[in-house]
Design a protein around this motif. Structure first.
Motif, PDB file in Angstrom:
ATOM      1  N   ARG A 123      65.163  41.530   6.300  1.00  0.00           N
ATOM      2  CA  ARG A 123      64.129  40.556   5.953  1.00  0.00           C
ATOM      3  C   ARG A 123      63.691  39.773   7.191  1.00  0.00           C
ATOM      4  N   LYS A 124      64.674  39.372   7.985  1.00  0.00           N
ATOM      5  CA  LYS A 124      64.354  38.634   9.204  1.00  0.00           C
ATOM      6  C   LYS A 124      63.463  39.470  10.114  1.00  0.00           C
ATOM      7  N   ASP A 125      63.810  40.718  10.323  1.00  0.00           N
ATOM      8  CA  ASP A 125      63.030  41.590  11.207  1.00  0.00           C
ATOM      9  C   ASP A 125      61.603  41.770  10.685  1.00  0.00           C
ATOM     10  N   GLN A 126      61.465  41.953   9.359  1.00  0.00           N
ATOM     11  CA  GLN A 126      60.137  42.153   8.786  1.00  0.00           C
ATOM     12  C   GLN A 126      59.274  40.911   8.966  1.00  0.00           C
ATOM     13  N   VAL A 127      59.841  39.749   8.697  1.00  0.00           N
ATOM     14  CA  VAL A 127      59.086  38.500   8.794  1.00  0.00           C
ATOM     15  C   VAL A 127      58.660  38.235  10.236  1.00  0.00           C
ATOM     16  N   LEU A 128      59.566  38.389  11.175  1.00  0.00           N
ATOM     17  CA  LEU A 128      59.226  38.147  12.576  1.00  0.00           C
ATOM     18  C   LEU A 128      58.163  39.123  13.071  1.00  0.00           C
ATOM     19  N   ALA A 129      58.276  40.369  12.647  1.00  0.00           N
ATOM     20  CA  ALA A 129      57.281  41.361  13.057  1.00  0.00           C
ATOM     21  C   ALA A 129      55.919  41.057  12.449  1.00  0.00           C
ATOM     22  N   LEU A 130      55.892  40.644  11.187  1.00  0.00           N
ATOM     23  CA  LEU A 130      54.631  40.317  10.528  1.00  0.00           C
ATOM     24  C   LEU A 130      53.969  39.103  11.182  1.00  0.00           C
ATOM     25  N   LEU A 131      54.771  38.086  11.490  1.00  0.00           N
ATOM     26  CA  LEU A 131      54.218  36.897  12.133  1.00  0.00           C
ATOM     27  C   LEU A 131      53.671  37.220  13.518  1.00  0.00           C
ATOM     28  N   ALA A 132      54.310  38.163  14.206  1.00  0.00           N
ATOM     29  CA  ALA A 132      53.865  38.521  15.553  1.00  0.00           C
ATOM     30  C   ALA A 132      52.498  39.186  15.548  1.00  0.00           C
ATOM     31  N   ILE A 133      52.232  40.009  14.528  1.00  0.00           N
ATOM     32  CA  ILE A 133      50.956  40.733  14.491  1.00  0.00           C
ATOM     33  C   ILE A 133      49.884  40.004  13.685  1.00  0.00           C
ATOM     34  N   ARG A 134      50.287  38.984  12.897  1.00  0.00           N
ATOM     35  CA  ARG A 134      49.325  38.185  12.126  1.00  0.00           C
ATOM     36  C   ARG A 134      49.601  36.688  12.330  1.00  0.00           C
ATOM     37  N   PRO A 135      49.289  36.151  13.514  1.00  0.00           N
ATOM     38  CA  PRO A 135      49.560  34.730  13.781  1.00  0.00           C
ATOM     39  C   PRO A 135      48.697  33.771  12.978  1.00  0.00           C
ATOM     40  N   ASP A 136      47.724  34.290  12.235  1.00  0.00           N
ATOM     41  CA  ASP A 136      46.843  33.435  11.449  1.00  0.00           C
ATOM     42  C   ASP A 136      47.420  33.067  10.092  1.00  0.00           C
ATOM     43  N   ILE A 137      48.434  33.770   9.617  1.00  0.00           N
ATOM     44  CA  ILE A 137      48.892  33.582   8.236  1.00  0.00           C
ATOM     45  C   ILE A 137      50.001  32.534   8.138  1.00  0.00           C
ATOM     46  N   LYS A 138      50.207  32.022   6.925  1.00  0.00           N
ATOM     47  CA  LYS A 138      51.293  31.104   6.604  1.00  0.00           C
ATOM     48  C   LYS A 138      52.214  31.791   5.600  1.00  0.00           C
ATOM     49  N   LEU A 139      53.522  31.552   5.726  1.00  0.00           N
ATOM     50  CA  LEU A 139      54.488  32.250   4.885  1.00  0.00           C
ATOM     51  C   LEU A 139      55.342  31.308   4.046  1.00  0.00           C
ATOM     52  N   ILE A 140      55.680  31.795   2.853  1.00  0.00           N
ATOM     53  CA  ILE A 140      56.761  31.255   2.032  1.00  0.00           C
ATOM     54  C   ILE A 140      57.863  32.310   2.060  1.00  0.00           C
ATOM     55  N   ILE A 141      59.087  31.910   2.373  1.00  0.00           N
ATOM     56  CA  ILE A 141      60.192  32.862   2.428  1.00  0.00           C
ATOM     57  C   ILE A 141      61.350  32.345   1.585  1.00  0.00           C
ATOM     58  N   ILE A 188      57.246  29.807  15.155  1.00  0.00           N
ATOM     59  CA  ILE A 188      57.705  30.327  13.872  1.00  0.00           C
ATOM     60  C   ILE A 188      57.662  29.239  12.805  1.00  0.00           C
ATOM     61  N   THR A 189      58.204  28.079  13.120  1.00  0.00           N
ATOM     62  CA  THR A 189      58.257  27.006  12.123  1.00  0.00           C
ATOM     63  C   THR A 189      56.866  26.556  11.700  1.00  0.00           C
ATOM     64  N   GLY A 190      55.882  26.703  12.606  1.00  0.00           N
ATOM     65  CA  GLY A 190      54.530  26.317  12.238  1.00  0.00           C
ATOM     66  C   GLY A 190      53.896  27.256  11.234  1.00  0.00           C
ATOM     67  N   GLN A 191      54.364  28.492  11.191  1.00  0.00           N
ATOM     68  CA  GLN A 191      53.784  29.472  10.274  1.00  0.00           C
ATOM     69  C   GLN A 191      54.534  29.552   8.944  1.00  0.00           C
ATOM     70  N   ILE A 192      55.766  29.112   8.901  1.00  0.00           N
ATOM     71  CA  ILE A 192      56.533  29.122   7.656  1.00  0.00           C
ATOM     72  C   ILE A 192      56.409  27.753   7.013  1.00  0.00           C
ATOM     73  N   ILE A 193      55.788  27.705   5.833  1.00  0.00           N
ATOM     74  CA  ILE A 193      55.441  26.409   5.242  1.00  0.00           C
ATOM     75  C   ILE A 193      56.296  26.035   4.045  1.00  0.00           C
ATOM     76  N   ALA A 194      57.123  26.965   3.528  1.00  0.00           N
ATOM     77  CA  ALA A 194      57.967  26.618   2.377  1.00  0.00           C
ATOM     78  C   ALA A 194      59.108  27.615   2.244  1.00  0.00           C
ATOM     79  N   GLN A 195      60.191  27.150   1.620  1.00  0.00           N
ATOM     80  CA  GLN A 195      61.312  28.013   1.259  1.00  0.00           C
ATOM     81  C   GLN A 195      61.335  28.135  -0.261  1.00  0.00           C
ATOM     82  N   HIS A 196      61.675  29.327  -0.751  1.00  0.00           N
ATOM     83  CA  HIS A 196      61.572  29.591  -2.189  1.00  0.00           C
ATOM     84  C   HIS A 196      62.941  29.719  -2.848  1.00  0.00           C
TER      85      HIS A 196
END
Length: 372
Positions: free
Chosen positions: A215-233, A251-259
């Protein structure tokens, strides 16, 4: 101790929000505020909302406006000198979306009925704290930071590749990668969401079948190629990722909530990041009450707020055919009992947001229909 119930109107048209300005002599004066006032005896919160808005600024929101609840906030103002003068304010907060004609008619009004200053401000400036609000209003800004439309990912291995990521052709000779099947599925997932997520999307990355490391690898890779998006993880990944990143601001700027899942919400020993807002899943009246309890506890302890509750399934879905759909009436009943903004999930499309707000929800989420 003084207890005060107040109806608060978050009035907006699109991304323009209406604020008043508190007189310096008022409690929490020299600050901006949302329009509202005290709820009278034998008056519902919504009735008070309509009355107060009309009395304060002369705007009739009883018709032509869409009114839906955002949440309930309880805030204690202690008086260290005279304990009996301490206040507990309970805010019943509603979103009020004006019609285009209402906005046109009211856009140039600079003063309220009592001479108070009125100002339209952009959502970006509002949630960016450019207009200081009373302490009790700050959680409302956190609620508004969570976008109204949320995309949800499928599991790795559940999406089809949208481009050939496992082979290339150079000089007419096939050059095959050495990726394992797992690597190929991971790359297909990244390719799929890199291309299919809308610009500036808010995305709940739901990967329950993957390990924490995956999960960590997927999230970091997604954030690297899509710096415009915001994530809930999920909260476990949030803890793991923040330890791994050591507070990396990108990273912290793109992750806006924990679920939290509904089950995790009942775990008294659960470890949560204190600074990251929460979203929670709920499927019943009892789970809605658990969400309310956690939300008010975190507010009382000055912890990051609960900013949304996913209520599902509103309608039957192919992904969860075994789940009994709530239907609109069932959804509305749960939404009305929530003290945090409600996110409709299950058989929902982005264009359903008007109907969701009619049935007392506030935001919409889904899988396939939320992609480009």
């Amino acid at each position: 101790m003084i207890n005060i119930d107040v109806a608060v109107a978050v009035i907006h048209f699109g991304e323009q929000y209406l604020l008043g300005f508190r007189n310096a002599k008022q409690h929490q004066g020299n600050r901006y505020e949302f329009i509202g006032g005290k709820i009278e005896t034998n008056e519902s919160a919504k009735q008070a909302l309509i009355r107060e808005v009309f009395e304060e600024i002369g705007l009739d929101i009883a018709t032509h406006s869409v009114i839906n609840p955002l949440g309930v906030l309880r805030h204690h103002y202690a008086d260290v000198e005279v304990a009996s003068k301490s206040k507990t304010v309970c805010l019943h907060v509603y979103r009020v979306a004006l019609s285009e004609q209402q906005f046109i008619d009211f856009a140039d009004q600079k003063e309220g009925c009592e001479g108070q200053q009125l100002q339209w401000v952009s959502q970006e400036d509002l949630i960016g704290n450019k207009y200081p609000l009373p302490d009790a209003n700050k959680t409302i800004l956190q609620w508004l930071r969570l976008p109204s439309t949320i995309a949800i990912t499928q599991e790795v291995g559940s999406v089809s590749a949208v481009k050939n990521s496992t082979a290339c052709v150079e000089g007419g000779t096939a050059c095959h990668t050495q990726s394992t099947a797992k690597d190929q599925r991971s790359q297909q997932w990244l390719d799929y969401y890199q291309q299919r997520l809308p610009e500036q999307a808010c995305v709940y990355v739901r990967l329950k079948q993957s390990s924490l490391s995956q999960r960590k690898d997927q999230v970091l890779a997604l954030l690297a190629i899509r710096p415009d998006i915001k994530l809930i993880i999920d909260y476990e990944l949030a803890n793991h990722l923040y330890q791994y990143q050591h507070g990396d601001s990108a990273i912290t700027g793109q992750i806006i909530a924990q679920h939290l899942t509904q089950q995790a919400c009942t775990d008294k020993d659960i470890k949560l990041l204190s600074a990251l807002p929460l979203t929670i899943s709920a499927h019943s009246e009892a789970s809605i009450q658990q969400v309310n309890n956690l939300a008010q506890y975190r507010l009382s302890q000055d912890l990051s707020p609960v900013v949304g509750v996913f209520v599902s399934p509103v309608q039957a879905t192919n992904t969860h055919p075994e789940a009994t759909a709530l239907g609109w009436d069932g959804f509305s009943a749960l939404a009305q009992g929530s003290e945090v903004p409600v996110i409709a999930l299950g058989g929902i499309a982005p264009e359903d947001i008007g109907q969701v707000r009619h049935y007392q929800g506030d935001k919409v989420a889904g899988i396939g229909k939320f992609l480009t």
